[in-house]
Design a protein around this motif. Sequence first.
Motif, PDB file in Angstrom:
ATOM      1  N   ARG A 232      -3.293   0.656  17.034  1.00 18.51           N
ATOM      2  CA  ARG A 232      -3.004   1.756  17.953  1.00 18.51           C
ATOM      3  C   ARG A 232      -2.875   3.081  17.198  1.00 18.51           C
ATOM      4  N   ARG A 233      -3.402   4.135  17.792  1.00 14.52           N
ATOM      5  CA  ARG A 233      -3.303   5.475  17.215  1.00 14.52           C
ATOM      6  C   ARG A 233      -2.406   6.352  18.077  1.00 14.52           C
ATOM      7  N   GLU A 234      -1.798   7.336  17.433  1.00  9.45           N
ATOM      8  CA  GLU A 234      -0.924   8.284  18.126  1.00  9.45           C
ATOM      9  C   GLU A 234      -1.332   9.697  17.754  1.00  9.45           C
ATOM     10  N   THR A 235      -0.922  10.647  18.599  1.00 11.09           N
ATOM     11  CA  THR A 235      -1.221  12.047  18.296  1.00 11.09           C
ATOM     12  C   THR A 235      -0.314  12.552  17.185  1.00 11.09           C
ATOM     13  N   TRP A 236      -0.762  13.628  16.560  1.00 11.83           N
ATOM     14  CA  TRP A 236       0.014  14.281  15.506  1.00 11.83           C
ATOM     15  C   TRP A 236       0.828  15.416  16.109  1.00 11.83           C
ATOM     16  N   ASP A 237       2.007  15.651  15.553  1.00  7.97           N
ATOM     17  CA  ASP A 237       2.884  16.697  16.077  1.00  7.97           C
ATOM     18  C   ASP A 237       2.255  18.074  15.987  1.00  7.97           C
ATOM     19  N   HIS A 238       1.547  18.319  14.898  1.00 11.27           N
ATOM     20  CA  HIS A 238       0.937  19.633  14.689  1.00 11.27           C
ATOM     21  C   HIS A 238      -0.566  19.457  14.620  1.00 11.27           C
ATOM     22  N   GLY A 239      -1.166  19.354  15.775  1.00 14.24           N
ATOM     23  CA  GLY A 239      -2.595  19.128  15.833  1.00 14.24           C
ATOM     24  C   GLY A 239      -3.367  20.411  16.055  1.00 14.24           C
ATOM     25  N   PRO A 240      -4.693  20.298  16.236  1.00 16.08           N
ATOM     26  CA  PRO A 240      -5.522  21.483  16.452  1.00 16.08           C
ATOM     27  C   PRO A 240      -5.259  22.110  17.806  1.00 16.08           C
TER      28      PRO A 240
ATOM     29  N   GLU B  74      -1.841  -4.307  19.652  1.00 17.39           N
ATOM     30  CA  GLU B  74      -0.586  -4.690  19.004  1.00 17.39           C
ATOM     31  C   GLU B  74      -0.720  -4.812  17.491  1.00 17.39           C
ATOM     32  N   GLY B  75      -1.827  -4.333  16.934  1.00 19.12           N
ATOM     33  CA  GLY B  75      -2.112  -4.565  15.526  1.00 19.12           C
ATOM     34  C   GLY B  75      -1.040  -4.088  14.567  1.00 19.12           C
ATOM     35  N   LEU B  76      -0.572  -2.865  14.734  1.00 16.45           N
ATOM     36  CA  LEU B  76       0.415  -2.318  13.790  1.00 16.45           C
ATOM     37  C   LEU B  76       1.748  -3.048  13.906  1.00 16.45           C
ATOM     38  N   ASP B  77       2.136  -3.427  15.116  1.00 18.54           N
ATOM     39  CA  ASP B  77       3.377  -4.189  15.283  1.00 18.54           C
ATOM     40  C   ASP B  77       3.291  -5.532  14.565  1.00 18.54           C
ATOM     41  N   HIS B  78       2.154  -6.203  14.706  1.00 15.10           N
ATOM     42  CA  HIS B  78       1.980  -7.497  14.046  1.00 15.10           C
ATOM     43  C   HIS B  78       1.943  -7.346  12.525  1.00 15.10           C
ATOM     44  N   ILE B  79       1.317  -6.261  12.053  1.00 14.21           N
ATOM     45  CA  ILE B  79       1.271  -6.022  10.613  1.00 14.21           C
ATOM     46  C   ILE B  79       2.672  -5.795  10.055  1.00 14.21           C
TER      47      ILE B  79
ATOM     48  N   LEU C 276       8.500   1.245   8.603  1.00 12.26           N
ATOM     49  CA  LEU C 276       9.241  -0.015   8.536  1.00 12.26           C
ATOM     50  C   LEU C 276      10.532   0.138   7.758  1.00 12.26           C
ATOM     51  N   ASP C 277      10.479   0.911   6.688  1.00 17.47           N
ATOM     52  CA  ASP C 277      11.616   1.064   5.783  1.00 17.47           C
ATOM     53  C   ASP C 277      11.664   2.525   5.363  1.00 17.47           C
ATOM     54  N   PRO C 278      12.769   3.225   5.563  1.00 16.87           N
ATOM     55  CA  PRO C 278      12.834   4.649   5.231  1.00 16.87           C
ATOM     56  C   PRO C 278      12.669   4.931   3.746  1.00 16.87           C
ATOM     57  N   ASN C 279      12.706   3.891   2.913  1.00 15.40           N
ATOM     58  CA  ASN C 279      12.531   4.079   1.475  1.00 15.40           C
ATOM     59  C   ASN C 279      11.209   3.534   0.960  1.00 15.40           C
ATOM     60  N   LEU C 280      10.463   2.823   1.799  1.00 14.12           N
ATOM     61  CA  LEU C 280       9.195   2.256   1.369  1.00 14.12           C
ATOM     62  C   LEU C 280       8.200   3.371   1.077  1.00 14.12           C
ATOM     63  N   SER C 281       7.417   3.190   0.013  1.00 16.90           N
ATOM     64  CA  SER C 281       6.375   4.156  -0.332  1.00 16.90           C
ATOM     65  C   SER C 281       5.030   3.456  -0.395  1.00 16.90           C
TER      66      SER C 281
ATOM     67  N   SER D 191      -6.722   2.736   6.311  1.00 10.01           N
ATOM     68  CA  SER D 191      -5.650   2.571   5.327  1.00 10.01           C
ATOM     69  C   SER D 191      -4.521   3.566   5.570  1.00 10.01           C
ATOM     70  N   ARG D 192      -4.875   4.789   5.927  1.00  6.77           N
ATOM     71  CA  ARG D 192      -3.856   5.805   6.206  1.00  6.77           C
ATOM     72  C   ARG D 192      -3.005   5.402   7.408  1.00  6.77           C
ATOM     73  N   THR D 193      -3.639   4.847   8.438  1.00  9.62           N
ATOM     74  CA  THR D 193      -2.908   4.410   9.633  1.00  9.62           C
ATOM     75  C   THR D 193      -1.924   3.296   9.292  1.00  9.62           C
ATOM     76  N   ILE D 194      -2.390   2.322   8.528  1.00 10.53           N
ATOM     77  CA  ILE D 194      -1.524   1.197   8.161  1.00 10.53           C
ATOM     78  C   ILE D 194      -0.389   1.668   7.266  1.00 10.53           C
ATOM     79  N   ALA D 195      -0.690   2.531   6.314  1.00 12.36           N
ATOM     80  CA  ALA D 195       0.357   3.042   5.420  1.00 12.36           C
ATOM     81  C   ALA D 195       1.436   3.763   6.208  1.00 12.36           C
ATOM     82  N   GLY D 196       1.036   4.553   7.203  1.00 19.70           N
ATOM     83  CA  GLY D 196       2.023   5.252   8.020  1.00 19.70           C
ATOM     84  C   GLY D 196       2.910   4.313   8.802  1.00 19.70           C
ATOM     85  N   ALA D 197       2.332   3.220   9.305  1.00 17.29           N
ATOM     86  CA  ALA D 197       3.140   2.239  10.031  1.00 17.29           C
ATOM     87  C   ALA D 197       4.138   1.561   9.097  1.00 17.29           C
ATOM     88  N   LEU D 198       3.731   1.288   7.872  1.00 22.01           N
ATOM     89  CA  LEU D 198       4.610   0.584   6.941  1.00 22.01           C
ATOM     90  C   LEU D 198       5.734   1.471   6.420  1.00 22.01           C
ATOM     91  N   THR D 199       5.473   2.753   6.218  1.00 22.12           N
ATOM     92  CA  THR D 199       6.564   3.634   5.804  1.00 22.12           C
ATOM     93  C   THR D 199       7.574   3.806   6.927  1.00 22.12           C
TER      94      THR D 199
END
Length: 407
Positions: A210-218, A385-390, A44-49, A34-42
């Motif tokens: 698809r997953r990506e690395t975080w800017d401030h990781g361990p 391609e899951g997040l792009d399709h979502i 999508l739109d700079p104002n989407l929450s 859910s966190r991954t999908i939410a990040g992809a959707l935000t």
Amino acid sequence: MSSDGSRPAELGRRAPRVLLYSHDTFGLGHLRRSRTIAGALTGLDPNLSALILTGSPVAGRFTFPDRVDHIRLPGVTKLTDGSYASEALGLDIDETTALRAGLIRAAAENFEPDLVIVDKEPNGFRGELMETLAWLRANTNAKLVLGLRDVLDEGETLAAEWERKGAVAAMRDFYHDIWVYGLESIYNPLQGVSYPEEVNHRMHYTGYLRRETWDHGPDVDVDPYILVTPGGGGDGARLVDQVLRAYEADPTLSPKAHIIYGPFLSGDTRTQFEDRVAKLDGRVISLGFDSKMENLIDNAVGVIAMGGYNTFCEILSFDKRAIIMPRKVPRLEQYIRAARAEQLGLVRMLDPDRDGPGTDVMINAIRALPDQPLPSTGEYPDLLEGLDHIVARVRDLLDTPDVKAAE
């Protein structure tokens, strides 16, 4: 909100809001997806929450993307006899479920989502979503989506479970879309379940997420390492034990192993593992939990895992050679996924019933890991391609004139 519970017309012009439901009675998989999908959707739109409703007891230990927040539902825990109990409140399970259901309804009424994404359970944990789904359908124009991972369970078992829960009826009556986070050519998660053709028309296979690395990781170890992850760790002791036995039995085994136990592998079992790690002179190191696993996997030379959905997506995303040792109880989900992935040349599976339970099996698998083909050598160009399709599907849903799921 107006007195009759309907959404004021002017709210249709505000920035979109997405509500995600993640029941999380065990493990981390639902919340992480859910966190991954939410990040992809935000994105999508700079104002989407986006707001995630989750029962995970460790939700507060995760980093969430910008404009994504969460509400922690009272936790429940599964007992050895298969029944459930309140995790901390001392309430019986019916009281706990009623409390969770009330919080879900209140969140939906006050957040007023344009889109609701429900993870895996069409009617929620013990039916706790049903009242909210009915209210949303009757009083709002929110689009309702059911999201399913690539594999749920063995078909006959799943069919009996969904029949008992009334899950097919809920899927038919409430949801505009059913998203499958995988490919139809690899597996149909509803295999064995009888469902109407109208539901089939609403199914969209997205591909894996698809997953990506975080800017401030361990901080990442500069020496080569194999990452060992049993996911949340609640049932991961067997995997960790097998890896430790391999390094204990073969002093020349390399590279070193980096074990992430997961937040639910604790107590005496973890203490015993830590004692064994300490005796291996740095050839094995360990950590309890890290919310940014993507960075650790990205920097590993290979992965040893149980093969839950999120770990599998990370193995594919970062193109890592992997050894998968799946569990077979209480569900066959991990075994089905690992067996299919091995057939496709994406991973190597270790099955004690097929390969034998001996320590030498793990030793040989680790030594052979550098010679395994990379997942990217497979024949599935649309695998991730899951997040792009979502994102594309969300655009369509939010632009579609209001229509009820069953119409």
